[in-house]
Design an enzyme around this catalytic site. Structure first.
Site: not given
Ligand code: NAP
Length: 247
Positions: A142, A155, A159, A188, A13
């Protein structure tokens, strides 16, 4: 929106979608546990921001793939607050490569980060929530878990697994009034999609009926709904938040 529960843990978060989920849930009156694994400065700043806006937040550091750490974190939250009402399994990573160039380690690291972590969180929270006879969990999967994508077999597997796992947990949680639902975002605007090349982004947008990438608040509001009392008869559901890209 109304909430019978009091507190929520949001994994990953510190920024992007997870941070926005934390902001929205805090505004709605929940105490938010902000999980991060690196960059404590982001989690601390978010906690301050929430508190300055009159909300309640606490920071909790752990790597969601580390079983002992995740189990310990949930135990600590329950000890501190007397229970855990809600969990959002948001932490996730990508490591894109065509399958023929993808090592087994590349595959498993993404499955561990996205699917194993959500399994540990769901299992531990189900134990706590079963005793409470109340709880709601949202998994952030996703669109790629629904339709697959070249270069993302790891991925997509993680998912897609999350979607099926959510439904299984929904069956197990229902007799104890614990709900499990899943959101499948499309594209997103976050750090995860910022890394895509401009031409790739433009190509995706051409195929999105709403003709733009989504915003983090458009995911967070659906999370809030799925946790809230307003969705009390919804479990095992998968809600697409993708601008119509995959219907
Ligand atoms: P993001 O900007 O890369 O942020 C992901 C967050 O998860 C980061 O704070 C990261 O921390 C943390 N994280 C990763 N691995 C972790 C672990 N093992 N333990 C604790 N924290 C961890 O990604 P986002 O776009 O916000 O994505 C959030 C979720 O939505 C993900 O599950 C992603 O697959 C899903 N999603 C995103 C999209 C999109 O278009 N953005 C689309 C579909 C689904 P660090 O900074 O320390 O790595």
């Amino acid at each position: 929106m109304t909430f019978s529960g009091k507190n929520v843990l949001v994994t990953g978060a510190g920024k992007s979608i997870g941070a926005e989920i934390a902001r929205v849930l805090a505004k709605l009156g929940l105490k938010v546990w902000i999980n991060y694994r690196s960059k404590p400065e982001l989690a601390d700043a978010l906690q301050k921001e929430i508190e300055q806006n009159g909300g309640q937040a606490a920071v909790i550091a752990f790597d969601a793939t580390d079983e002992e750490a995740f189990v310990g974190a949930i135990k600590a939250i329950v000890e501190s607050d007397g229970g855990l009402s809600y969990l959002v399994n948001n932490a996730g990573i990508t490591n894109d490569k065509l399958a023929i160039r993808m090592s087994t380690e590349d595959f498993m690291s993404v499955v561990d980060a996205n699917l194993k972590s959500a399994f540990i969180g769901s299992r531990e929270s189900l134990k706590v929530m079963s005793k409470q006879r109340f709880g709601s969990v949202v998994n952030i999967a996703s669109i790629i878990g629904e339709r697959g994508n070249a270069g993302q077999s790891n991925y997509a597997a993680s998912k897609g697994g999350m979607i099926a796992m959510t439904k299984s947990f929904a069956y197990e949680g229902a007799p104890r009034n614990v709900r499990f639902n899943c959101i499948t975002p499309g594209f997103i605007r976050t750090d995860m999609t910022e890394s895509l090349k401009d031409e790739v982004k433009e190509n995706y947008v051409k195929n999105i009926p709403l003709a733009r990438f989504g915003e983090t608040r458009e995911v967070a509001s659906v999370v809030a709904f799925l946790l809230s009392d307003e969705s009390s008869y919804i479990t095992g559901e998968i809600i697409k938040v993708n601008g119509g890209l995959y219907m």
